[in-house]
Design a protein around this motif. Structure first.
Motif, PDB file in Angstrom:
ATOM      1  N   GLY A 130       2.500  12.738 -10.265  1.00 28.53           N
ATOM      2  CA  GLY A 130       2.239  12.070  -9.005  1.00 28.53           C
ATOM      3  C   GLY A 130       1.181  12.774  -8.167  1.00 28.53           C
ATOM      4  N   MET A 131       0.352  11.972  -7.489  1.00 28.06           N
ATOM      5  CA  MET A 131      -0.691  12.536  -6.634  1.00 28.06           C
ATOM      6  C   MET A 131      -0.410  12.154  -5.182  1.00 28.06           C
ATOM      7  SD  MET A 131      -4.835  12.110  -6.740  1.00 28.06           S
ATOM      8  CE  MET A 131      -4.818  10.556  -5.879  1.00 28.06           C
ATOM      9  N   ASP A 132      -0.383  13.150  -4.309  1.00 30.98           N
ATOM     10  CA  ASP A 132      -0.059  12.959  -2.896  1.00 30.98           C
ATOM     11  C   ASP A 132      -1.253  12.341  -2.179  1.00 30.98           C
ATOM     12  OD1 ASP A 132       0.738  13.061  -0.296  1.00 30.98           O
ATOM     13  OD2 ASP A 132       1.222  15.192  -0.262  1.00 30.98           O
ATOM     14  N   PRO A 133      -1.148  11.087  -1.708  1.00 34.64           N
ATOM     15  CA  PRO A 133      -2.284  10.472  -0.999  1.00 34.64           C
ATOM     16  C   PRO A 133      -2.523  11.085   0.369  1.00 34.64           C
ATOM     17  CG  PRO A 133      -0.370   9.034  -0.927  1.00 34.64           C
ATOM     18  CD  PRO A 133      -0.004  10.185  -1.808  1.00 34.64           C
ATOM     19  N   ILE A 134      -1.515  11.793   0.899  1.00 36.93           N
ATOM     20  CA  ILE A 134      -1.707  12.463   2.191  1.00 36.93           C
ATOM     21  C   ILE A 134      -2.645  13.654   2.022  1.00 36.93           C
ATOM     22  CG2 ILE A 134      -0.532  13.670   4.071  1.00 36.93           C
ATOM     23  CD1 ILE A 134       1.964  12.053   3.431  1.00 36.93           C
ATOM     24  N   MET A 135      -2.495  14.378   0.907  1.00 31.69           N
ATOM     25  CA  MET A 135      -3.354  15.528   0.644  1.00 31.69           C
ATOM     26  C   MET A 135      -4.797  15.107   0.419  1.00 31.69           C
ATOM     27  SD  MET A 135      -1.506  18.262   0.838  1.00 31.69           S
ATOM     28  CE  MET A 135      -2.548  19.456  -0.003  1.00 31.69           C
ATOM     29  N   THR A 136      -4.995  13.942  -0.170  1.00 31.92           N
ATOM     30  CA  THR A 136      -6.366  13.461  -0.407  1.00 31.92           C
ATOM     31  C   THR A 136      -6.951  12.756   0.805  1.00 31.92           C
ATOM     32  OG1 THR A 136      -5.520  11.375  -1.326  1.00 31.92           O
ATOM     33  CG2 THR A 136      -5.927  13.184  -2.871  1.00 31.92           C
ATOM     34  N   GLY A 137      -6.146  12.582   1.851  1.00 30.79           N
ATOM     35  CA  GLY A 137      -6.655  11.968   3.068  1.00 30.79           C
ATOM     36  C   GLY A 137      -6.760  10.470   2.996  1.00 30.79           C
ATOM     37  N   GLY A 196       5.637   1.923   7.332  1.00 30.57           N
ATOM     38  CA  GLY A 196       6.044   1.108   6.190  1.00 30.57           C
ATOM     39  C   GLY A 196       7.525   1.236   5.895  1.00 30.57           C
ATOM     40  N   GLU A 197       8.070   2.423   6.074  1.00 26.44           N
ATOM     41  CA  GLU A 197       9.499   2.621   5.823  1.00 26.44           C
ATOM     42  C   GLU A 197      10.345   1.919   6.886  1.00 26.44           C
ATOM     43  OE1 GLU A 197       9.436   6.956   3.542  1.00 26.44           O
ATOM     44  OE2 GLU A 197       9.589   6.871   5.738  1.00 26.44           O
ATOM     45  N   ALA A 198       9.823   1.836   8.118  1.00 26.44           N
ATOM     46  CA  ALA A 198      10.562   1.194   9.210  1.00 26.44           C
ATOM     47  C   ALA A 198      10.481  -0.325   9.143  1.00 26.44           C
ATOM     48  CB  ALA A 198      10.037   1.680  10.561  1.00 26.44           C
ATOM     49  N   ASP A 199       9.365  -0.842   8.632  1.00 27.83           N
ATOM     50  CA  ASP A 199       9.161  -2.297   8.564  1.00 27.83           C
ATOM     51  C   ASP A 199       8.789  -2.667   7.136  1.00 27.83           C
ATOM     52  OD1 ASP A 199       8.615  -4.952   8.911  1.00 27.83           O
ATOM     53  OD2 ASP A 199       6.904  -4.663  10.253  1.00 27.83           O
ATOM     54  N   ILE A 200       9.667  -3.416   6.467  1.00 29.63           N
ATOM     55  CA  ILE A 200       9.438  -3.763   5.066  1.00 29.63           C
ATOM     56  C   ILE A 200       8.256  -4.711   4.896  1.00 29.63           C
ATOM     57  CG2 ILE A 200      10.976  -5.770   5.023  1.00 29.63           C
ATOM     58  CD1 ILE A 200      11.923  -4.847   2.274  1.00 29.63           C
ATOM     59  N   ASN A 201       7.875  -5.400   5.972  1.00 28.37           N
ATOM     60  CA  ASN A 201       6.751  -6.335   5.901  1.00 28.37           C
ATOM     61  C   ASN A 201       5.411  -5.673   6.251  1.00 28.37           C
ATOM     62  OD1 ASN A 201       8.396  -8.600   5.237  1.00 28.37           O
ATOM     63  ND2 ASN A 201       8.998  -8.787   7.404  1.00 28.37           N
ATOM     64  N   HIS A 202       5.457  -4.396   6.607  1.00 30.48           N
ATOM     65  CA  HIS A 202       4.214  -3.704   6.974  1.00 30.48           C
ATOM     66  C   HIS A 202       3.389  -3.427   5.716  1.00 30.48           C
ATOM     67  CE1 HIS A 202       1.499  -1.102   9.187  1.00 30.48           C
ATOM     68  NE2 HIS A 202       1.656  -0.161   8.260  1.00 30.48           N
ATOM     69  N   ARG A 203       2.125  -3.723   5.812  1.00 24.69           N
ATOM     70  CA  ARG A 203       1.200  -3.479   4.698  1.00 24.69           C
ATOM     71  C   ARG A 203       0.442  -2.176   4.956  1.00 24.69           C
ATOM     72  NH1 ARG A 203       0.124  -8.103   1.603  1.00 24.69           N
ATOM     73  NH2 ARG A 203      -1.971  -7.347   1.103  1.00 24.69           N
ATOM     74  N   LEU A 204       0.545  -1.270   4.027  1.00 24.60           N
ATOM     75  CA  LEU A 204      -0.090   0.037   4.193  1.00 24.60           C
ATOM     76  C   LEU A 204      -1.613  -0.114   4.225  1.00 24.60           C
ATOM     77  CD1 LEU A 204       2.068   2.124   1.683  1.00 24.60           C
ATOM     78  CD2 LEU A 204       2.323   1.967   4.169  1.00 24.60           C
ATOM     79  N   LYS A 205      -2.223   0.655   5.125  1.00 30.31           N
ATOM     80  CA  LYS A 205      -3.677   0.619   5.258  1.00 30.31           C
ATOM     81  C   LYS A 205      -4.275   1.911   4.739  1.00 30.31           C
ATOM     82  CE  LYS A 205      -3.552  -2.395   9.306  1.00 30.31           C
ATOM     83  NZ  LYS A 205      -3.935  -2.542  10.747  1.00 30.31           N
ATOM     84  N   LEU A 206      -5.323   1.764   3.975  1.00 29.45           N
ATOM     85  CA  LEU A 206      -6.000   2.918   3.384  1.00 29.45           C
ATOM     86  C   LEU A 206      -6.853   3.613   4.441  1.00 29.45           C
ATOM     87  CD1 LEU A 206      -6.460   4.313   0.579  1.00 29.45           C
ATOM     88  CD2 LEU A 206      -8.480   2.868   0.356  1.00 29.45           C
ATOM     89  N   SER A 207      -6.672   4.904   4.582  1.00 33.20           N
ATOM     90  CA  SER A 207      -7.466   5.674   5.555  1.00 33.20           C
ATOM     91  C   SER A 207      -8.862   5.913   4.989  1.00 33.20           C
ATOM     92  CB  SER A 207      -6.789   7.008   5.850  1.00 33.20           C
ATOM     93  OG  SER A 207      -5.478   6.828   6.327  1.00 33.20           O
ATOM     94  N   ASP A 208      -9.763   6.336   5.881  1.00 26.85           N
ATOM     95  CA  ASP A 208     -11.096   6.697   5.411  1.00 26.85           C
ATOM     96  C   ASP A 208     -10.973   7.906   4.482  1.00 26.85           C
ATOM     97  OD1 ASP A 208     -12.325   4.697   6.812  1.00 26.85           O
ATOM     98  OD2 ASP A 208     -12.618   5.936   8.605  1.00 26.85           O
ATOM     99  N   PRO A 209     -11.324   7.776   3.225  1.00 21.84           N
ATOM    100  CA  PRO A 209     -11.099   8.872   2.271  1.00 21.84           C
ATOM    101  C   PRO A 209     -12.095  10.001   2.445  1.00 21.84           C
ATOM    102  CG  PRO A 209     -12.251   7.084   1.178  1.00 21.84           C
ATOM    103  CD  PRO A 209     -11.950   6.615   2.575  1.00 21.84           C
ATOM    104  N   LYS A 210     -11.672  11.190   2.027  1.00 20.28           N
ATOM    105  CA  LYS A 210     -12.569  12.335   2.033  1.00 20.28           C
ATOM    106  C   LYS A 210     -13.591  12.230   0.911  1.00 20.28           C
ATOM    107  CE  LYS A 210      -9.036  15.421   3.940  1.00 20.28           C
ATOM    108  NZ  LYS A 210      -8.217  16.641   3.702  1.00 20.28           N
ATOM    109  N   VAL A 211     -13.215  11.541  -0.143  1.00 19.69           N
ATOM    110  CA  VAL A 211     -14.116  11.351  -1.289  1.00 19.69           C
ATOM    111  C   VAL A 211     -14.417   9.870  -1.400  1.00 19.69           C
ATOM    112  CG1 VAL A 211     -14.414  11.608  -3.768  1.00 19.69           C
ATOM    113  CG2 VAL A 211     -13.133  13.326  -2.484  1.00 19.69           C
ATOM    114  N   ARG A 212     -15.652   9.516  -1.350  1.00 21.60           N
ATOM    115  CA  ARG A 212     -16.056   8.121  -1.447  1.00 21.60           C
ATOM    116  C   ARG A 212     -16.552   7.821  -2.856  1.00 21.60           C
ATOM    117  NH1 ARG A 212     -16.354   4.930   2.908  1.00 21.60           N
ATOM    118  NH2 ARG A 212     -16.032   5.891   4.961  1.00 21.60           N
ATOM    119  N   VAL A 213     -16.081   6.718  -3.388  1.00 21.63           N
ATOM    120  CA  VAL A 213     -16.458   6.313  -4.748  1.00 21.63           C
ATOM    121  C   VAL A 213     -17.627   5.342  -4.647  1.00 21.63           C
ATOM    122  CG1 VAL A 213     -15.674   5.213  -6.876  1.00 21.63           C
ATOM    123  CG2 VAL A 213     -14.084   6.588  -5.489  1.00 21.63           C
TER     124      VAL A 213
END
Length: 230
Positions: free
Chosen positions: A51-58, A68-85
């Motif tokens: 497993g890779m921790d997405p918090i560590m990768t930013g 997301g844990e509090a609201d099952i209908n919440h859609r997780l949003k991707l943060s601005d990554p430290k590494v751009r592809v």
């Protein structure tokens, strides 16, 4: 640059093991099917993936996971990554600068003349031209054929020597090798079938020479006792 999640399956493994997010939320965030996430949770899939921790990768924040844990209908949003592809570039026809486009017919003429094995598609890849132009030059029907001069496309800067060599090798693949000219050695498969007379026609001469040598030796031996008696 594309904002893309790095290693989505490894991220899904971490989220399954370390959060209370639903399978649908993890599947949506990692671009996976919910059944695939369920298989990861059941240990039926991704068993060898760490497993890779997405918090560590930013790429994900703890606050976003908590939402997301509090609201099952919440859609997780991707943060601005430290590494751009970087986005994959679409391959298209070779671009030729305007200053060199007038040299393309001369380059095509050189390729047609020196490498007739090249196909139209290969020539088009090398110098960025059309099939119609190549056919006109092959058939000497080009409108400017009288003034064309064959010029090496590598020297003109229309393609690299490596690209040209690769295309020539591809075109020559499967073609018969030219027949050898001049005196060459016979193959081993033929020489093994030859009789001793055919392989060395001078054997008789060698035998005659050997007999003459032995005769001389015999004559010398016959003379030696007489000299000893004297």
């Amino acid at each position: 640059m594309a904002n893309t999640l790095l290693m989505p399956k490894a991220t899904a493994v971490w989220l399954v093991d370390n959060t209370a997010l639903s399978f649908d939320q993890i599947a949506q965030f990692c671009s996976l099917h919910p059944l695939e996430v369920k298989a990861i949770a059941d240990g039926e899939s991704a068993q060898g993936i760490k497993g890779m921790d997405p918090i560590m990768t930013g790429q994900l924040t703890r606050a976003e996971i908590a939402k997301g844990e509090a609201d099952i209908n919440h859609r997780l949003k991707l943060s601005d990554p430290k590494v751009r592809v970087p986005e994959s570039k679409r391959k298209g026809p070779r671009y030729t600068p305007l200053s060199k486009r007038q040299d393309r017919p001369n380059a095509i003429y050189w390729l047609v003349k020196n490498h007739p094995e090249l196909k139209d598609a290969q020539i088009s890849r090398l110098v960025g031209t059309t099939k119609a132009t190549i056919e006109q030059i092959r058939e000497r029907k080009h409108w400017n054929m009288a003034t064309l001069t064959p010029l090496d496309p590598v020297a003109l800067g229309l393609c690299s020597q490596i690209d040209l060599d690769i295309e020539v090798q591809r075109a020559s693949r499967g073609r018969e090798a030219p027949a050898p000219t001049g005196d060459t050695l016979l193959p081993a498969s033929l020489t093994e079938r030859l009789t001793p007379e055919q392989a060395s026609p001078q054997d008789e001469d060698k035998e005659l020479d050997a007999n003459a040598v032995f005769a001389k030796l015999s004559a010398l031996k016959s003379k030696t006792p007489d000299e000893d008696e004297e």
